[in-house]
Write a protein that holds these residues in place. Structure first.
Motif, PDB file in Angstrom:
ATOM      1  N   ALA A  22       0.925  -1.102  -0.175  1.00 38.05           N
ATOM      2  CA  ALA A  22       0.155  -0.045   0.087  1.00 38.05           C
ATOM      3  C   ALA A  22       0.720   1.257  -0.001  1.00 38.05           C
ATOM      4  CB  ALA A  22      -0.805   0.031   1.291  1.00 38.05           C
ATOM      5  N   ALA A  23       2.032   1.402   0.666  1.00 39.15           N
ATOM      6  CA  ALA A  23       2.769   2.321   0.887  1.00 39.15           C
ATOM      7  C   ALA A  23       3.609   2.582  -0.507  1.00 39.15           C
ATOM      8  CB  ALA A  23       3.826   2.088   2.044  1.00 39.15           C
ATOM      9  N   ARG A  24       4.096   1.636  -1.170  1.00 39.84           N
ATOM     10  CA  ARG A  24       4.582   1.672  -2.403  1.00 39.84           C
ATOM     11  C   ARG A  24       3.778   2.098  -3.401  1.00 39.84           C
ATOM     12  NH1 ARG A  24       4.318  -1.327  -6.482  1.00 39.84           N
ATOM     13  NH2 ARG A  24       3.376  -3.386  -5.349  1.00 39.84           N
ATOM     14  N   GLU A  25       2.604   1.560  -3.520  1.00 34.56           N
ATOM     15  CA  GLU A  25       1.481   1.907  -4.569  1.00 34.56           C
ATOM     16  C   GLU A  25       1.131   3.550  -4.293  1.00 34.56           C
ATOM     17  OE1 GLU A  25      -1.535  -1.007  -4.297  1.00 34.56           O
ATOM     18  OE2 GLU A  25      -0.519  -2.010  -5.697  1.00 34.56           O
ATOM     19  N   HIS A  26       0.889   4.097  -2.952  1.00 30.88           N
ATOM     20  CA  HIS A  26       0.711   5.351  -2.537  1.00 30.88           C
ATOM     21  C   HIS A  26       1.737   6.303  -3.148  1.00 30.88           C
ATOM     22  CE1 HIS A  26      -1.166   8.583  -0.446  1.00 30.88           C
ATOM     23  NE2 HIS A  26      -0.283   8.853  -0.079  1.00 30.88           N
ATOM     24  N   SER A  27       3.068   5.905  -3.095  1.00 28.97           N
ATOM     25  CA  SER A  27       4.074   6.786  -3.454  1.00 28.97           C
ATOM     26  C   SER A  27       4.434   6.401  -5.149  1.00 28.97           C
ATOM     27  CB  SER A  27       5.449   6.438  -2.885  1.00 28.97           C
ATOM     28  OG  SER A  27       5.454   6.580  -1.413  1.00 28.97           O
ATOM     29  N   ASN A  28       3.649   5.948  -5.863  1.00 30.09           N
ATOM     30  CA  ASN A  28       3.457   5.510  -7.297  1.00 30.09           C
ATOM     31  C   ASN A  28       4.826   4.899  -7.557  1.00 30.09           C
ATOM     32  OD1 ASN A  28       1.149   6.748  -7.977  1.00 30.09           O
ATOM     33  ND2 ASN A  28       1.861   8.737  -7.676  1.00 30.09           N
ATOM     34  N   LEU A  29       5.324   3.981  -6.771  1.00 30.09           N
ATOM     35  CA  LEU A  29       6.479   3.240  -7.281  1.00 30.09           C
ATOM     36  C   LEU A  29       6.068   1.850  -7.690  1.00 30.09           C
ATOM     37  CD1 LEU A  29       8.643   3.904  -4.106  1.00 30.09           C
ATOM     38  CD2 LEU A  29       9.010   4.904  -6.339  1.00 30.09           C
ATOM     39  N   SER A  30       6.685   1.413  -8.519  1.00 33.01           N
ATOM     40  CA  SER A  30       6.484  -0.195  -9.150  1.00 33.01           C
ATOM     41  C   SER A  30       7.399  -0.957  -8.112  1.00 33.01           C
ATOM     42  CB  SER A  30       7.010  -0.346 -10.519  1.00 33.01           C
ATOM     43  OG  SER A  30       8.317  -0.097 -10.791  1.00 33.01           O
ATOM     44  N   GLN A  31       7.137  -2.442  -8.128  1.00 31.70           N
ATOM     45  CA  GLN A  31       8.157  -3.048  -7.365  1.00 31.70           C
ATOM     46  C   GLN A  31       9.846  -3.037  -7.938  1.00 31.70           C
ATOM     47  OE1 GLN A  31       6.312  -7.097  -7.724  1.00 31.70           O
ATOM     48  NE2 GLN A  31       5.227  -6.787  -6.051  1.00 31.70           N
ATOM     49  N   PHE A  32       9.701  -2.793  -9.280  1.00 31.73           N
ATOM     50  CA  PHE A  32      10.891  -2.832  -9.869  1.00 31.73           C
ATOM     51  C   PHE A  32      11.616  -1.464  -9.720  1.00 31.73           C
ATOM     52  CE2 PHE A  32      13.700  -1.822 -13.289  1.00 31.73           C
ATOM     53  CZ  PHE A  32      14.493  -2.986 -13.750  1.00 31.73           C
ATOM     54  N   ARG A  33      10.931  -0.402  -9.650  1.00 34.62           N
ATOM     55  CA  ARG A  33      11.368   0.986  -9.242  1.00 34.62           C
ATOM     56  C   ARG A  33      11.886   0.703  -7.818  1.00 34.62           C
ATOM     57  NH1 ARG A  33      15.039   4.146  -9.612  1.00 34.62           N
ATOM     58  NH2 ARG A  33      14.666   6.102  -9.049  1.00 34.62           N
ATOM     59  N   LEU A  34      11.235   0.563  -6.764  1.00 31.01           N
ATOM     60  CA  LEU A  34      11.422   0.235  -5.355  1.00 31.01           C
ATOM     61  C   LEU A  34      12.589  -0.432  -5.284  1.00 31.01           C
ATOM     62  CD1 LEU A  34      11.027   1.093  -2.534  1.00 31.01           C
ATOM     63  CD2 LEU A  34       9.300  -0.915  -2.189  1.00 31.01           C
TER      64      LEU A  34
END
Length: 76
Positions: A22-34
């Motif tokens: 949820a935090a990653r998606e809220h920050s508009n980050l893909s799994q790849f980018r994170l």
């Protein structure tokens, strides 16, 4: 693959993974980018989010910085 962990540990691991996602998606980050930001493979992010593996405390801290969320939000 069966786990030797108690059910409550598996449940908490999944809850943390859900909050990381949820935090990653809220920050508009893909799994790849994170994964790129943290210097880990995107598969590591996937395993954390789906409760397959436990993130280290250091990796959790890095996730909080990258996603701009307090640590307490992930582990409450």
């Amino acid at each position: 693959m069966p786990s030797d962990q108690p059910t409550w540990v598996l449940s908490r691991r999944q809850a943390i993974g859900d909050r990381v996602r949820a935090a990653r998606e809220h920050s508009n980050l893909s799994q790849f980018r994170l994964g790129e930001i943290l210097g880990v493979d995107h598969k590591t992010i996937h395993r954390i989010e789906y409760g397959v593996s436990d993130p280290s405390p250091g990796l959790l801290l890095q996730i909080t910085r990258a996603a701009d969320v307090p640590l307490a939000n992930l582990v409450r």
